[in-house]
Design a protein around this motif. Sequence first.
Motif, PDB file in Angstrom:
ATOM      1  N   ALA A 147     -60.440   0.173 -38.746  1.00 25.56           N
ATOM      2  CA  ALA A 147     -59.140  -0.283 -38.461  1.00 25.56           C
ATOM      3  C   ALA A 147     -58.879  -1.364 -37.577  1.00 25.56           C
ATOM      4  CB  ALA A 147     -58.442   1.093 -37.791  1.00 25.56           C
ATOM      5  N   GLY A 148     -59.819  -2.306 -37.901  1.00 22.68           N
ATOM      6  CA  GLY A 148     -59.590  -3.544 -37.213  1.00 22.68           C
ATOM      7  C   GLY A 148     -59.136  -4.926 -37.649  1.00 22.68           C
ATOM      8  N   ASN A 149     -58.947  -5.826 -37.229  1.00 20.91           N
ATOM      9  CA  ASN A 149     -58.300  -6.941 -37.735  1.00 20.91           C
ATOM     10  C   ASN A 149     -59.345  -7.427 -38.997  1.00 20.91           C
ATOM     11  OD1 ASN A 149     -56.000  -6.940 -36.363  1.00 20.91           O
ATOM     12  ND2 ASN A 149     -56.919  -8.196 -34.531  1.00 20.91           N
ATOM     13  N   VAL A 150     -60.748  -7.363 -38.671  1.00 19.55           N
ATOM     14  CA  VAL A 150     -61.425  -7.877 -40.133  1.00 19.55           C
ATOM     15  C   VAL A 150     -60.843  -7.260 -41.235  1.00 19.55           C
ATOM     16  CG1 VAL A 150     -63.596  -8.211 -41.000  1.00 19.55           C
ATOM     17  CG2 VAL A 150     -63.202  -8.681 -38.517  1.00 19.55           C
ATOM     18  N   ASP A 153     -57.935  -8.947 -42.715  1.00 24.67           N
ATOM     19  CA  ASP A 153     -58.216 -10.021 -43.120  1.00 24.67           C
ATOM     20  C   ASP A 153     -58.655  -9.800 -44.456  1.00 24.67           C
ATOM     21  OD1 ASP A 153     -57.735 -11.660 -40.904  1.00 24.67           O
ATOM     22  OD2 ASP A 153     -59.701 -11.987 -40.266  1.00 24.67           O
ATOM     23  N   ARG A 191     -60.251   6.624 -39.084  1.00 21.00           N
ATOM     24  CA  ARG A 191     -60.733   7.820 -38.433  1.00 21.00           C
ATOM     25  C   ARG A 191     -60.002   8.296 -37.481  1.00 21.00           C
ATOM     26  NH1 ARG A 191     -66.544   6.534 -35.281  1.00 21.00           N
ATOM     27  NH2 ARG A 191     -65.600   4.962 -33.902  1.00 21.00           N
ATOM     28  N   ARG A 192     -58.894   7.699 -37.082  1.00 22.15           N
ATOM     29  CA  ARG A 192     -57.924   8.082 -36.084  1.00 22.15           C
ATOM     30  C   ARG A 192     -56.663   8.111 -36.449  1.00 22.15           C
ATOM     31  NH1 ARG A 192     -59.732   6.561 -30.301  1.00 22.15           N
ATOM     32  NH2 ARG A 192     -60.118   4.508 -30.844  1.00 22.15           N
ATOM     33  N   LYS A 198     -57.115  -0.388 -34.057  1.00 24.47           N
ATOM     34  CA  LYS A 198     -57.368  -1.680 -33.422  1.00 24.47           C
ATOM     35  C   LYS A 198     -56.527  -2.750 -34.119  1.00 24.47           C
ATOM     36  CE  LYS A 198     -60.989  -0.489 -30.732  1.00 24.47           C
ATOM     37  NZ  LYS A 198     -62.462   0.303 -31.303  1.00 24.47           N
ATOM     38  N   GLU A 203     -51.505  -9.379 -37.047  1.00 29.15           N
ATOM     39  CA  GLU A 203     -52.198  -9.177 -38.395  1.00 29.15           C
ATOM     40  C   GLU A 203     -51.514  -8.347 -39.350  1.00 29.15           C
ATOM     41  OE1 GLU A 203     -55.768  -9.749 -39.745  1.00 29.15           O
ATOM     42  OE2 GLU A 203     -56.310 -11.570 -38.356  1.00 29.15           O
ATOM     43  N   ILE A 298     -66.709  -1.614 -39.760  1.00 24.63           N
ATOM     44  CA  ILE A 298     -66.611  -1.033 -38.614  1.00 24.63           C
ATOM     45  C   ILE A 298     -67.080  -1.734 -37.506  1.00 24.63           C
ATOM     46  CG2 ILE A 298     -66.529   1.212 -39.764  1.00 24.63           C
ATOM     47  CD1 ILE A 298     -69.328   1.771 -39.341  1.00 24.63           C
ATOM     48  N   GLY A 341     -62.651  -9.264 -29.125  1.00 25.08           N
ATOM     49  CA  GLY A 341     -61.711 -10.521 -28.745  1.00 25.08           C
ATOM     50  C   GLY A 341     -61.430 -11.550 -29.687  1.00 25.08           C
TER      51      GLY A 341
HETATM   52  P1  NAP Z   1     -63.074  -3.927 -34.340  1.00 25.20           P
HETATM   53  O1  NAP Z   1     -61.703  -4.394 -33.948  1.00 25.20           O
HETATM   54  O2  NAP Z   1     -63.734  -3.211 -32.971  1.00 25.20           O
HETATM   55  O3  NAP Z   1     -62.640  -2.451 -35.159  1.00 25.20           O
HETATM   56  C1  NAP Z   1     -63.591  -1.671 -35.640  1.00 25.20           C
HETATM   57  C2  NAP Z   1     -62.994  -0.495 -36.397  1.00 25.20           C
HETATM   58  O4  NAP Z   1     -63.914   0.427 -37.027  1.00 25.20           O
HETATM   59  C3  NAP Z   1     -62.397   0.482 -35.440  1.00 25.20           C
HETATM   60  O5  NAP Z   1     -61.006   0.758 -36.045  1.00 25.20           O
HETATM   61  C4  NAP Z   1     -63.222   1.527 -35.133  1.00 25.20           C
HETATM   62  O6  NAP Z   1     -62.542   2.657 -35.070  1.00 25.20           O
HETATM   63  C5  NAP Z   1     -63.905   1.571 -36.532  1.00 25.20           C
HETATM   64  N1  NAP Z   1     -65.231   2.304 -36.720  1.00 25.20           N
HETATM   65  C6  NAP Z   1     -66.063   2.209 -35.871  1.00 25.20           C
HETATM   66  N2  NAP Z   1     -67.202   2.737 -36.243  1.00 25.20           N
HETATM   67  C7  NAP Z   1     -66.787   3.703 -37.086  1.00 25.20           C
HETATM   68  C8  NAP Z   1     -67.348   4.788 -37.831  1.00 25.20           C
HETATM   69  N3  NAP Z   1     -68.552   5.258 -37.912  1.00 25.20           N
HETATM   70  N4  NAP Z   1     -66.540   5.287 -39.010  1.00 25.20           N
HETATM   71  C9  NAP Z   1     -65.370   4.952 -39.219  1.00 25.20           C
HETATM   72  N5  NAP Z   1     -64.867   3.830 -38.444  1.00 25.20           N
HETATM   73  C10 NAP Z   1     -65.371   3.311 -37.520  1.00 25.20           C
HETATM   74  O7  NAP Z   1     -63.939  -4.741 -35.074  1.00 25.20           O
HETATM   75  P2  NAP Z   1     -63.491  -5.933 -36.136  1.00 25.20           P
HETATM   76  O8  NAP Z   1     -62.383  -5.749 -36.930  1.00 25.20           O
HETATM   77  O9  NAP Z   1     -64.669  -6.169 -36.802  1.00 25.20           O
HETATM   78  O10 NAP Z   1     -63.012  -7.240 -35.312  1.00 25.20           O
HETATM   79  C11 NAP Z   1     -64.213  -7.810 -34.449  1.00 25.20           C
HETATM   80  C12 NAP Z   1     -63.233  -8.680 -33.218  1.00 25.20           C
HETATM   81  O11 NAP Z   1     -62.684  -9.636 -34.105  1.00 25.20           O
HETATM   82  C13 NAP Z   1     -62.087  -7.771 -33.009  1.00 25.20           C
HETATM   83  O12 NAP Z   1     -62.124  -7.983 -31.525  1.00 25.20           O
HETATM   84  C14 NAP Z   1     -60.686  -8.511 -33.715  1.00 25.20           C
HETATM   85  O13 NAP Z   1     -59.596  -8.443 -33.072  1.00 25.20           O
HETATM   86  C15 NAP Z   1     -61.370  -9.772 -33.790  1.00 25.20           C
HETATM   87  N6  NAP Z   1     -60.775 -10.580 -34.971  1.00 25.20           N
HETATM   88  C16 NAP Z   1     -59.422 -11.003 -34.551  1.00 25.20           C
HETATM   89  C17 NAP Z   1     -58.706 -11.529 -35.669  1.00 25.20           C
HETATM   90  C18 NAP Z   1     -57.330 -12.370 -35.312  1.00 25.20           C
HETATM   91  O14 NAP Z   1     -57.017 -12.510 -34.211  1.00 25.20           O
HETATM   92  N7  NAP Z   1     -56.625 -12.718 -36.164  1.00 25.20           N
HETATM   93  C19 NAP Z   1     -59.071 -11.489 -37.029  1.00 25.20           C
HETATM   94  C20 NAP Z   1     -60.322 -10.863 -37.167  1.00 25.20           C
HETATM   95  C21 NAP Z   1     -61.123 -10.285 -36.096  1.00 25.20           C
HETATM   96  P3  NAP Z   1     -62.536   3.318 -33.395  1.00 25.20           P
HETATM   97  O15 NAP Z   1     -61.566   2.561 -32.854  1.00 25.20           O
HETATM   98  O16 NAP Z   1     -62.240   4.772 -33.613  1.00 25.20           O
HETATM   99  O17 NAP Z   1     -63.816   3.252 -32.720  1.00 25.20           O
END
Ligand code: NAP
Length: 432
Positions: A147-150, A153, A191-192, A198, A203, A298, A341
């Motif tokens: 549930a992150g921004n990736v 995307d 998962r939540r 996130k 986005e 994730i 970040g």
């Molecule tokens: P992220 O923001 O850390 O999100 C990861 C997600 O995966 C969270 O929802 C997390 O849930 C979930 N997760 C982790 N372990 C898991 C598991 N074992 N089973 C199921 N779900 C799980 O990571 P991301 O999306 O890769 O992004 C990386 C960074 O790049 C972030 O800071 C993001 O904001 C940034 N980014 C920014 C932009 C933008 O500004 N446009 C675009 C892309 C990326 P929990 O919360 O429950 O741990």
Amino acid sequence: MIRVAIVGSGPSGLFSAAELLKRRRDVAVDVFDRLPTPFGLVRYGVAPDHLRIKSVSAALAKVFDDPRAQFYGNVELGVDIRLAALREAYDIVILAVGAARSRALGVPGEELAGSFSASDIVPWYNGHPYARDPRLANAESVAIVGAGNVTLDLARMLLKAGSVLAGTDIPDAVGKALDGTGVRTVHIVIRRGPADVKFSLSELMELETLDDTDLILKNADPDDGDTLNDKRSDLFRKWDRSATGHAGRRVVFHFWRSPGRLLGRDRVEGIRLRDTDGDPAGRHQQEDLEVQMVIGSIGYYTESPDESIPFDDELGRVLHVGGRVANGLYVVGWSKRGPSGVIGTNKACAIQTVSCVLDDLGGRRESVVDPARRADLVAARLGHEDARRRAITWQGWNRIDQAEVELGAAYGRERTKITDPDLMIEIGTQSN
Ligand code: NAP
């Protein structure tokens, strides 16, 4: 001159270079990158339709206007140069190697064809020279876990037609693949609950720009006022009310679910979801979704850049104190603080690491390493007998840049990325 090597030319590496050059006149910086091209995450991680964020590369490039800064692309730490050799040739080494690998889901079936991670797909649609085509045409339904921004995307890119991306630098083959995609449904597995995602508001709002697409929520009551109290919840409420059920495409948010296993014999045919909310009877509910592709999104981790470096295997990042790893060795960016970040976060991170470097240098004005070591190291990379292993300078990158602009013009676009690494290296090393 104090000699500094920075490994990695993404935002954290180049912010660090700029900060060092700004704060000390007697510093010279060599920036190495394993790719033939600079800009790391900005070029190969930020989504192609995020043009404003992509344009940060123009600001990052300015560091090479300073004659004290040099770029050496196509030089990989641990393959082309050993960390020990780098540390002998430079007073200071700063690792800015990022976090290129996605975390694995760790569930049965993850090895099946059709199972991918964000670090497979994001580089592909960004024209990364070493990415493989995921063959989207074979998938009508896709599940993305996380549930992150990736994740957002990925969902947006999978549902956007290639022709809509004409203003971007995506390679022609990627545009065609997105035009010919069969993807109609993207399931997002979270998962939540809605209060804990996130996803950032901006986005989420971008999903509304997708044509003919319903945005659907499952297993969450968007009117649950106890947990939903920010602008994202207003958006979820609006979507819940306005989904028609008749749109040609849909994004389905499955809250309180995590993957139990991927289903299928030879390739992905489905995903089994488990209820993460527990249930009073103690039975975990299960639900199978029919999908032909699963993408784990994730989070990312750094691979240890060298066995001599103190490293946290669990978190996938270099151990450090304020950016200092060891005497003369520092770390910055995602390999320092983990994958979190926005691009700008790396600026503050670079300031912290560079401040630490400058504190340690104190009043020292002169290099204490033999200048011949650095000269030999650079000469060996520039003049390597295997043309494919030669380093690419900033002038070499400018030639690749120009070739991409010319290729873009052929398609009536501002730029189209070159994806063939051999071609990039050939263009980039022409006058070494
Ligand atoms: P992220 O923001 O850390 O999100 C990861 C997600 O995966 C969270 O929802 C997390 O849930 C979930 N997760 C982790 N372990 C898991 C598991 N074992 N089973 C199921 N779900 C799980 O990571 P991301 O999306 O890769 O992004 C990386 C960074 O790049 C972030 O800071 C993001 O904001 C940034 N980014 C920014 C932009 C933008 O500004 N446009 C675009 C892309 C990326 P929990 O919360 O429950 O741990």
